[in-house]
Motif scaffolding. Structure first.
Motif, PDB file in Angstrom:
ATOM      1  N   GLN A 234      -1.396   5.444 -12.153  1.00  0.00           N
ATOM      2  CA  GLN A 234      -2.086   4.370 -11.458  1.00  0.00           C
ATOM      3  C   GLN A 234      -3.150   4.934 -10.537  1.00  0.00           C
ATOM      4  OE1 GLN A 234       0.164   1.908  -8.669  1.00  0.00           O
ATOM      5  NE2 GLN A 234      -1.019   0.098  -9.222  1.00  0.00           N
ATOM      6  N   GLU A 235      -4.366   4.522 -10.763  1.00  0.00           N
ATOM      7  CA  GLU A 235      -5.448   4.864  -9.864  1.00  0.00           C
ATOM      8  C   GLU A 235      -5.552   3.785  -8.803  1.00  0.00           C
ATOM      9  OE1 GLU A 235      -8.778   5.534 -12.413  1.00  0.00           O
ATOM     10  OE2 GLU A 235      -7.904   7.339 -13.288  1.00  0.00           O
ATOM     11  N   LEU A 236      -6.158   4.136  -7.693  1.00  0.00           N
ATOM     12  CA  LEU A 236      -6.180   3.260  -6.533  1.00  0.00           C
ATOM     13  C   LEU A 236      -6.738   1.878  -6.871  1.00  0.00           C
ATOM     14  CD1 LEU A 236      -5.501   3.278  -3.504  1.00  0.00           C
ATOM     15  CD2 LEU A 236      -7.884   3.911  -3.064  1.00  0.00           C
ATOM     16  N   GLY A 237      -5.947   0.845  -6.602  1.00  0.00           N
ATOM     17  CA  GLY A 237      -6.393  -0.524  -6.816  1.00  0.00           C
ATOM     18  C   GLY A 237      -6.419  -0.976  -8.263  1.00  0.00           C
ATOM     19  N   LYS A 238      -5.882  -0.130  -9.151  1.00  0.00           N
ATOM     20  CA  LYS A 238      -5.922  -0.465 -10.572  1.00  0.00           C
ATOM     21  C   LYS A 238      -4.517  -0.746 -11.113  1.00  0.00           C
ATOM     22  CE  LYS A 238     -10.365   0.309 -10.992  1.00  0.00           C
ATOM     23  NZ  LYS A 238     -10.865   1.535 -11.645  1.00  0.00           N
ATOM     24  N   ARG A 239      -4.469  -1.203 -12.336  1.00  0.00           N
ATOM     25  CA  ARG A 239      -3.175  -1.468 -12.964  1.00  0.00           C
ATOM     26  C   ARG A 239      -2.516  -0.164 -13.396  1.00  0.00           C
ATOM     27  NH1 ARG A 239      -4.914  -4.963 -17.934  1.00  0.00           N
ATOM     28  NH2 ARG A 239      -6.964  -4.934 -16.987  1.00  0.00           N
ATOM     29  N   PRO A 240      -1.189  -0.151 -13.469  1.00  0.00           N
ATOM     30  CA  PRO A 240      -0.500   1.033 -14.023  1.00  0.00           C
ATOM     31  C   PRO A 240      -0.839   1.148 -15.507  1.00  0.00           C
ATOM     32  CG  PRO A 240       1.015  -0.377 -12.805  1.00  0.00           C
ATOM     33  CD  PRO A 240      -0.250  -1.168 -12.998  1.00  0.00           C
TER      34      PRO A 240
ATOM     35  N   PRO B 142       0.812  -1.223   0.000  1.00  0.00           N
ATOM     36  CA  PRO B 142       0.000   0.000   0.000  1.00  0.00           C
ATOM     37  C   PRO B 142       0.839   1.264   0.000  1.00  0.00           C
ATOM     38  CG  PRO B 142      -0.931  -1.600   1.500  1.00  0.00           C
ATOM     39  CD  PRO B 142       0.377  -2.174   1.043  1.00  0.00           C
ATOM     40  N   LYS B 143       0.504   2.167  -0.894  1.00  0.00           N
ATOM     41  CA  LYS B 143       1.145   3.466  -1.023  1.00  0.00           C
ATOM     42  C   LYS B 143       2.638   3.361  -1.321  1.00  0.00           C
ATOM     43  CE  LYS B 143      -2.216   5.964   1.757  1.00  0.00           C
ATOM     44  NZ  LYS B 143      -2.460   6.934   2.835  1.00  0.00           N
ATOM     45  N   GLN B 144       3.040   2.276  -1.924  1.00  0.00           N
ATOM     46  CA  GLN B 144       4.427   2.108  -2.312  1.00  0.00           C
ATOM     47  C   GLN B 144       4.534   1.830  -3.808  1.00  0.00           C
ATOM     48  OE1 GLN B 144       6.917  -0.388   0.122  1.00  0.00           O
ATOM     49  NE2 GLN B 144       5.849   0.173   2.005  1.00  0.00           N
ATOM     50  N   SER B 145       5.758   1.769  -4.249  1.00  0.00           N
ATOM     51  CA  SER B 145       6.010   1.575  -5.667  1.00  0.00           C
ATOM     52  C   SER B 145       5.918   0.092  -6.032  1.00  0.00           C
ATOM     53  CB  SER B 145       7.388   2.116  -6.016  1.00  0.00           C
ATOM     54  OG  SER B 145       7.589   2.097  -7.406  1.00  0.00           O
ATOM     55  N   LEU B 146       6.032  -0.185  -7.315  1.00  0.00           N
ATOM     56  CA  LEU B 146       6.068  -1.563  -7.785  1.00  0.00           C
ATOM     57  C   LEU B 146       7.494  -2.085  -7.663  1.00  0.00           C
ATOM     58  CD1 LEU B 146       3.750  -0.062  -9.575  1.00  0.00           C
ATOM     59  CD2 LEU B 146       3.814  -2.184 -10.869  1.00  0.00           C
ATOM     60  N   MET B 147       7.624  -3.242  -7.043  1.00  0.00           N
ATOM     61  CA  MET B 147       8.934  -3.854  -6.898  1.00  0.00           C
ATOM     62  C   MET B 147       8.964  -5.130  -7.733  1.00  0.00           C
ATOM     63  SD  MET B 147      10.475  -1.761  -4.987  1.00  0.00           S
ATOM     64  CE  MET B 147      11.972  -2.706  -4.720  1.00  0.00           C
ATOM     65  N   LEU B 148       9.916  -5.215  -8.628  1.00  0.00           N
ATOM     66  CA  LEU B 148      10.038  -6.400  -9.472  1.00  0.00           C
ATOM     67  C   LEU B 148      10.454  -7.588  -8.624  1.00  0.00           C
ATOM     68  CD1 LEU B 148      10.067  -7.604 -12.362  1.00  0.00           C
ATOM     69  CD2 LEU B 148      12.488  -6.994 -12.464  1.00  0.00           C
ATOM     70  N   MET B 149       9.702  -8.687  -8.768  1.00  0.00           N
ATOM     71  CA  MET B 149      10.047  -9.902  -8.039  1.00  0.00           C
ATOM     72  C   MET B 149      10.885 -10.832  -8.922  1.00  0.00           C
ATOM     73  SD  MET B 149       6.355 -10.733  -6.346  1.00  0.00           S
ATOM     74  CE  MET B 149       6.952 -12.141  -5.432  1.00  0.00           C
ATOM     75  N   ALA B 150      10.424 -11.001 -10.150  1.00  0.00           N
ATOM     76  CA  ALA B 150      11.090 -11.964 -11.023  1.00  0.00           C
ATOM     77  C   ALA B 150      10.722 -11.722 -12.469  1.00  0.00           C
ATOM     78  CB  ALA B 150      10.728 -13.384 -10.628  1.00  0.00           C
ATOM     79  N   THR B 151      11.602 -12.179 -13.337  1.00  0.00           N
ATOM     80  CA  THR B 151      11.386 -12.146 -14.777  1.00  0.00           C
ATOM     81  C   THR B 151      11.172 -13.573 -15.234  1.00  0.00           C
ATOM     82  OG1 THR B 151      12.819 -10.231 -14.990  1.00  0.00           O
ATOM     83  CG2 THR B 151      12.373 -11.489 -16.995  1.00  0.00           C
ATOM     84  N   SER B 152      10.088 -13.794 -15.951  1.00  0.00           N
ATOM     85  CA  SER B 152       9.699 -15.139 -16.347  1.00  0.00           C
ATOM     86  C   SER B 152       9.796 -15.283 -17.866  1.00  0.00           C
ATOM     87  CB  SER B 152       8.247 -15.368 -15.894  1.00  0.00           C
ATOM     88  OG  SER B 152       7.685 -16.519 -16.484  1.00  0.00           O
ATOM     89  N   ASN B 153      10.638 -16.205 -18.301  1.00  0.00           N
ATOM     90  CA  ASN B 153      10.789 -16.458 -19.729  1.00  0.00           C
ATOM     91  C   ASN B 153      10.179 -17.807 -20.080  1.00  0.00           C
ATOM     92  OD1 ASN B 153      12.396 -14.137 -20.718  1.00  0.00           O
ATOM     93  ND2 ASN B 153      13.834 -14.874 -19.173  1.00  0.00           N
ATOM     94  N   GLU B 154       9.423 -17.831 -21.158  1.00  0.00           N
ATOM     95  CA  GLU B 154       8.731 -19.042 -21.581  1.00  0.00           C
ATOM     96  C   GLU B 154       9.719 -20.180 -21.786  1.00  0.00           C
ATOM     97  OE1 GLU B 154       8.711 -20.322 -25.014  1.00  0.00           O
ATOM     98  OE2 GLU B 154       7.361 -21.963 -24.497  1.00  0.00           O
ATOM     99  N   GLY B 155       9.433 -21.298 -21.138  1.00  0.00           N
ATOM    100  CA  GLY B 155      10.233 -22.498 -21.317  1.00  0.00           C
ATOM    101  C   GLY B 155      11.522 -22.554 -20.522  1.00  0.00           C
TER     102      GLY B 155
END
Lengths: 116, 114
Positions: B38-44, A40-53
């Motif tokens: 990004q709106e609340l609860g939505k995708r970027p 909540p109220k934070q940025s997006l943090m990359l967890m992992a990169t997934s490549n097909e196969g």
């Protein structure tokens, strides 16, 4: 435009159980998908990169045995949160990149996970 | 790895005014710089992006500028409207063999007041 879906949109589970989240590219093939976590109220943090196969590439600090990622086809990647704990409660978002394509990533709508 | 800083964390403007959000990045190899709303609860949602071979890009009320030498880029929104209120994220990306990895800034909460 490119559409990415996620299922489920929200899930509540008990501590100690596992939860699987699906990410699908609906109208394009994605050789690469990405999984992010957003508190909540934070940025997006990359967890992992997934490549097909192939095996996923995890970011530093992300436990690969806890967050299992499978990218079995060009349109589907799954994230399984194993032995979930309340601190795993978060908004999980996937994205997909056109294959082959430009740099743009298309994001799924996200999955709200609550662990009780 | 890449590090992206974003300022300000909150921004309040009057409707019709302009809003500017600034980001700096650390890795000179970064070559793609998208901005998301990004709106609340939505995708970027991608609102504009710029590649490293361009210094400026404009799309109606939105513009982005890039200074590669200084390693910073900015989002400019003119004639702001209440529906512009949201959280805005900048990101920087390096194209790698496995795909472009996005590193996000910390976000700016924009509030457009009537």
């Amino acid at each position: 435009g490119a559409v990415v879906s996620q299922h489920p949109s929200w899930v509540i589970c008990k501590s100690g159980t596992s939860v699987k989240i699906e990410c699908r590219s609906l109208d394009f093939q994605a050789t690469t998908m990405f999984w992010y976590r957003q508190f909540p109220k934070q940025s997006l943090m990359l967890m992992a990169t997934s490549n097909e196969g192939s095996k996923a590439t995890y970011e530093q600090g992300v436990e690969k045995d806890k967050f299992l990622i499978n990218h079995a086809s060009l349109t589907l990647s799954t994230l399984t949160v194993t032995s979930a704990h309340p601190e795993d409660s978060s908004f999980y978002i996937c994205s997909a990149r056109l294959a082959p394509g430009p740099y743009e990533q298309y994001f799924g709508p996200g999955t709200r996970l609550t662990v009780t | 790895g890449e590090n992206v800083e974003q300022h300000p964390s909150t921004l309040s403007v009057q409707e019709g005014d302009s809003a500017v959000i600034k980001c700096t990045y650390s890795d000179s190899a970064s070559n793609y710089f998208p901005w998301y709303k990004q709106e609340l609860g939505k995708r970027p949602q991608l609102i504009i992006d710029i590649r490293s071979n361009v210094g400026e890009k404009k799309d109606q009320r939105i513009a982005v500028t890039l200074n590669k030498t200084a390693k910073h880029f900015s989002l400019h929104i003119t004639e702001t409207q209440p529906e512009d209120s949201a959280v805005y994220f900048c990101a920087a990306s390096i194209l790698t063999g496995g795909g472009n990895k996005l590193t996000f800034g910390t976000g700016t909460q924009l509030k457009v007041e009537l």
